[in-house]
Motif scaffolding. Structure first.
Motif, PDB file in Angstrom:
ATOM      1  N   TYR A  88      52.327 -36.763   4.780  1.00 39.35           N
ATOM      2  CA  TYR A  88      52.912 -35.815   5.732  1.00 39.35           C
ATOM      3  C   TYR A  88      53.525 -34.641   4.999  1.00 39.35           C
ATOM      4  O   TYR A  88      54.071 -34.785   3.915  1.00 39.35           O
ATOM      5  CB  TYR A  88      53.986 -36.505   6.583  1.00 39.35           C
ATOM      6  N   ASP A  89      53.436 -33.474   5.636  1.00 40.33           N
ATOM      7  CA  ASP A  89      54.117 -32.298   5.128  1.00 40.33           C
ATOM      8  C   ASP A  89      55.597 -32.353   5.477  1.00 40.33           C
ATOM      9  O   ASP A  89      56.429 -31.829   4.756  1.00 40.33           O
ATOM     10  CB  ASP A  89      53.506 -31.024   5.714  1.00 40.33           C
ATOM     11  N   ALA A  90      55.924 -32.992   6.599  1.00 36.72           N
ATOM     12  CA  ALA A  90      57.320 -33.133   7.013  1.00 36.72           C
ATOM     13  C   ALA A  90      57.454 -34.352   7.913  1.00 36.72           C
ATOM     14  O   ALA A  90      56.536 -34.698   8.653  1.00 36.72           O
ATOM     15  CB  ALA A  90      57.788 -31.889   7.764  1.00 36.72           C
ATOM     16  N   ILE A  91      58.607 -34.995   7.791  1.00 35.73           N
ATOM     17  CA  ILE A  91      58.968 -36.096   8.677  1.00 35.73           C
ATOM     18  C   ILE A  91      60.243 -35.663   9.384  1.00 35.73           C
ATOM     19  O   ILE A  91      61.239 -35.332   8.727  1.00 35.73           O
ATOM     20  CB  ILE A  91      59.185 -37.411   7.916  1.00 35.73           C
ATOM     21  N   VAL A  92      60.200 -35.629  10.705  1.00 34.47           N
ATOM     22  CA  VAL A  92      61.318 -35.145  11.510  1.00 34.47           C
ATOM     23  C   VAL A  92      61.836 -36.297  12.351  1.00 34.47           C
ATOM     24  O   VAL A  92      61.057 -36.985  13.015  1.00 34.47           O
ATOM     25  CB  VAL A  92      60.864 -33.984  12.434  1.00 34.47           C
ATOM     26  N   GLY A  93      63.156 -36.496  12.334  1.00 32.92           N
ATOM     27  CA  GLY A  93      63.737 -37.575  13.112  1.00 32.92           C
ATOM     28  C   GLY A  93      64.909 -37.099  13.939  1.00 32.92           C
ATOM     29  O   GLY A  93      65.694 -36.261  13.505  1.00 32.92           O
ATOM     30  N   GLY A  98      66.142 -40.048  12.556  1.00 34.27           N
ATOM     31  CA  GLY A  98      66.532 -39.389  11.317  1.00 34.27           C
ATOM     32  C   GLY A  98      66.885 -40.395  10.236  1.00 34.27           C
ATOM     33  O   GLY A  98      66.536 -40.214   9.067  1.00 34.27           O
ATOM     34  N   ILE A  99      67.564 -41.468  10.627  1.00 37.20           N
ATOM     35  CA  ILE A  99      67.901 -42.525   9.675  1.00 37.20           C
ATOM     36  C   ILE A  99      66.625 -43.206   9.188  1.00 37.20           C
ATOM     37  O   ILE A  99      66.453 -43.466   8.000  1.00 37.20           O
ATOM     38  CB  ILE A  99      68.870 -43.545  10.306  1.00 37.20           C
ATOM     39  N   ILE A 100      65.729 -43.486  10.115  1.00 37.31           N
ATOM     40  CA  ILE A 100      64.449 -44.103   9.749  1.00 37.31           C
ATOM     41  C   ILE A 100      63.680 -43.189   8.803  1.00 37.31           C
ATOM     42  O   ILE A 100      63.114 -43.644   7.807  1.00 37.31           O
ATOM     43  CB  ILE A 100      63.622 -44.442  11.007  1.00 37.31           C
ATOM     44  N   ALA A 101      63.672 -41.889   9.082  1.00 38.03           N
ATOM     45  CA  ALA A 101      62.971 -40.930   8.217  1.00 38.03           C
ATOM     46  C   ALA A 101      63.544 -40.953   6.802  1.00 38.03           C
ATOM     47  O   ALA A 101      62.794 -40.976   5.826  1.00 38.03           O
ATOM     48  CB  ALA A 101      63.061 -39.523   8.812  1.00 38.03           C
ATOM     49  N   LEU A 102      64.865 -40.958   6.685  1.00 33.19           N
ATOM     50  CA  LEU A 102      65.491 -40.995   5.362  1.00 33.19           C
ATOM     51  C   LEU A 102      65.166 -42.290   4.627  1.00 33.19           C
ATOM     52  O   LEU A 102      64.864 -42.282   3.432  1.00 33.19           O
ATOM     53  CB  LEU A 102      67.003 -40.821   5.487  1.00 33.19           C
ATOM     54  N   GLN A 103      65.224 -43.405   5.329  1.00 30.26           N
ATOM     55  CA  GLN A 103      64.874 -44.691   4.708  1.00 30.26           C
ATOM     56  C   GLN A 103      63.402 -44.722   4.313  1.00 30.26           C
ATOM     57  O   GLN A 103      63.046 -45.254   3.264  1.00 30.26           O
ATOM     58  CB  GLN A 103      65.176 -45.853   5.648  1.00 30.26           C
ATOM     59  N   PHE A 104      62.564 -44.183   5.174  1.00 32.59           N
ATOM     60  CA  PHE A 104      61.119 -44.143   4.926  1.00 32.59           C
ATOM     61  C   PHE A 104      60.828 -43.429   3.618  1.00 32.59           C
ATOM     62  O   PHE A 104      60.034 -43.884   2.803  1.00 32.59           O
ATOM     63  CB  PHE A 104      60.464 -43.438   6.115  1.00 32.59           C
ATOM     64  N   ILE A 105      61.505 -42.312   3.398  1.00 29.66           N
ATOM     65  CA  ILE A 105      61.295 -41.522   2.190  1.00 29.66           C
ATOM     66  C   ILE A 105      61.932 -42.199   0.982  1.00 29.66           C
ATOM     67  O   ILE A 105      61.322 -42.314  -0.076  1.00 29.66           O
ATOM     68  CB  ILE A 105      61.848 -40.093   2.383  1.00 29.66           C
ATOM     69  N   ALA A 106      63.176 -42.677   1.134  1.00 29.87           N
ATOM     70  CA  ALA A 106      63.897 -43.268   0.005  1.00 29.87           C
ATOM     71  C   ALA A 106      63.331 -44.622  -0.411  1.00 29.87           C
ATOM     72  O   ALA A 106      63.071 -44.858  -1.587  1.00 29.87           O
ATOM     73  CB  ALA A 106      65.376 -43.405   0.346  1.00 29.87           C
ATOM     74  N   LYS A 107      63.129 -45.501   0.538  1.00 28.40           N
ATOM     75  CA  LYS A 107      62.702 -46.867   0.219  1.00 28.40           C
ATOM     76  C   LYS A 107      61.235 -46.938  -0.190  1.00 28.40           C
ATOM     77  O   LYS A 107      60.868 -47.684  -1.089  1.00 28.40           O
ATOM     78  CB  LYS A 107      62.953 -47.774   1.414  1.00 28.40           C
ATOM     79  N   TYR A 108      60.394 -46.185   0.496  1.00 26.46           N
ATOM     80  CA  TYR A 108      58.957 -46.268   0.248  1.00 26.46           C
ATOM     81  C   TYR A 108      58.414 -45.092  -0.557  1.00 26.46           C
ATOM     82  O   TYR A 108      57.215 -44.948  -0.731  1.00 26.46           O
ATOM     83  CB  TYR A 108      58.209 -46.410   1.573  1.00 26.46           C
ATOM     84  N   LYS A 109      59.316 -44.225  -1.007  1.00 29.13           N
ATOM     85  CA  LYS A 109      58.958 -43.102  -1.896  1.00 29.13           C
ATOM     86  C   LYS A 109      57.872 -42.207  -1.308  1.00 29.13           C
ATOM     87  O   LYS A 109      56.983 -41.734  -2.015  1.00 29.13           O
ATOM     88  CB  LYS A 109      58.517 -43.601  -3.277  1.00 29.13           C
ATOM     89  N   MET A 110      57.937 -41.994  -0.007  1.00 32.72           N
ATOM     90  CA  MET A 110      56.973 -41.105   0.634  1.00 32.72           C
ATOM     91  C   MET A 110      57.241 -39.675   0.186  1.00 32.72           C
ATOM     92  O   MET A 110      58.378 -39.229   0.185  1.00 32.72           O
ATOM     93  CB  MET A 110      57.081 -41.195   2.153  1.00 32.72           C
ATOM     94  N   LYS A 111      56.193 -38.982  -0.204  1.00 36.41           N
ATOM     95  CA  LYS A 111      56.324 -37.597  -0.631  1.00 36.41           C
ATOM     96  C   LYS A 111      56.013 -36.698   0.552  1.00 36.41           C
ATOM     97  O   LYS A 111      54.951 -36.795   1.142  1.00 36.41           O
ATOM     98  CB  LYS A 111      55.391 -37.310  -1.793  1.00 36.41           C
ATOM     99  N   VAL A 112      56.964 -35.833   0.860  1.00 34.70           N
ATOM    100  CA  VAL A 112      56.764 -34.915   1.976  1.00 34.70           C
ATOM    101  C   VAL A 112      57.057 -33.477   1.584  1.00 34.70           C
ATOM    102  O   VAL A 112      57.115 -32.613   2.418  1.00 34.70           O
ATOM    103  CB  VAL A 112      57.636 -35.306   3.203  1.00 34.70           C
ATOM    104  N   ASP A 113      57.247 -33.248   0.285  1.00 33.17           N
ATOM    105  CA  ASP A 113      57.576 -31.893  -0.149  1.00 33.17           C
ATOM    106  C   ASP A 113      56.297 -31.106  -0.416  1.00 33.17           C
ATOM    107  O   ASP A 113      55.450 -31.530  -1.166  1.00 33.17           O
ATOM    108  CB  ASP A 113      58.462 -31.913  -1.386  1.00 33.17           C
ATOM    109  N   PHE A 114      56.186 -29.974   0.189  1.00 30.32           N
ATOM    110  CA  PHE A 114      55.016 -29.134  -0.007  1.00 30.32           C
ATOM    111  C   PHE A 114      55.485 -27.692  -0.026  1.00 30.32           C
ATOM    112  O   PHE A 114      56.129 -27.229   0.904  1.00 30.32           O
ATOM    113  CB  PHE A 114      53.995 -29.351   1.110  1.00 30.32           C
TER     114      PHE A 114
END
Length: 120
Positions: A88-93, A98-114
């Motif tokens: 994903y280019d961005a995850i919006v919560g 929003g909490i799920i989005a932060l956990q998704f990125i932190a715990k599973y190391k999802m890259k969304v920076d472009f």
């Protein structure tokens, strides 16, 4: 529309970005939208007119997942199992989303920076 892989130099390393699509002369960004407690994907209907040019995954948590969740991590894990194979280019919560989005990125190391600023 077929996805197009693009190599871009960013911060001292080459990265392979495959989440966006180049269609015609414009980029189509891929977004994940997560709603909050006691909401549905309909929460996004007011901003949908502004999102026409995006490819969007509106995540809908099954009732049995939210009913049986003991903690937010349980919902985050379900989101990862069902959507973690996408980029994903961005995850919006919104709210809990929003909490799920932060956990998704932190715990599973999802890259969304472009960085599109120096792309073309």
């Amino acid at each position: 529309m077929m996805g197009k892989s693009l190599m871009k130099y960013n911060g001292g390393a080459w990265k392979d970005f495959v989440q966006s699509k180049f269609v015609g002369r414009k980029w189509i960004m891929r977004l994940m939208l997560l709603y909050g407690v006691n909401c549905t994907k309909d929460i996004w209907e007011y901003i949908n007119p502004y999102l026409r040019n995006f490819e969007i995954d509106y995540v809908e948590y099954p009732h049995e997942v939210t009913l049986n969740a003991k903690k937010v991590d349980d919902i985050t894990e379900w989101v990862y199992k069902n959507y973690g194979h996408h980029c994903y280019d961005a995850i919006v919560g919104h709210s809990l989303g929003g909490i799920i989005a932060l956990q998704f990125i932190a715990k599973y190391k999802m890259k969304v920076d472009f960085d599109y600023t120096n792309l073309l």
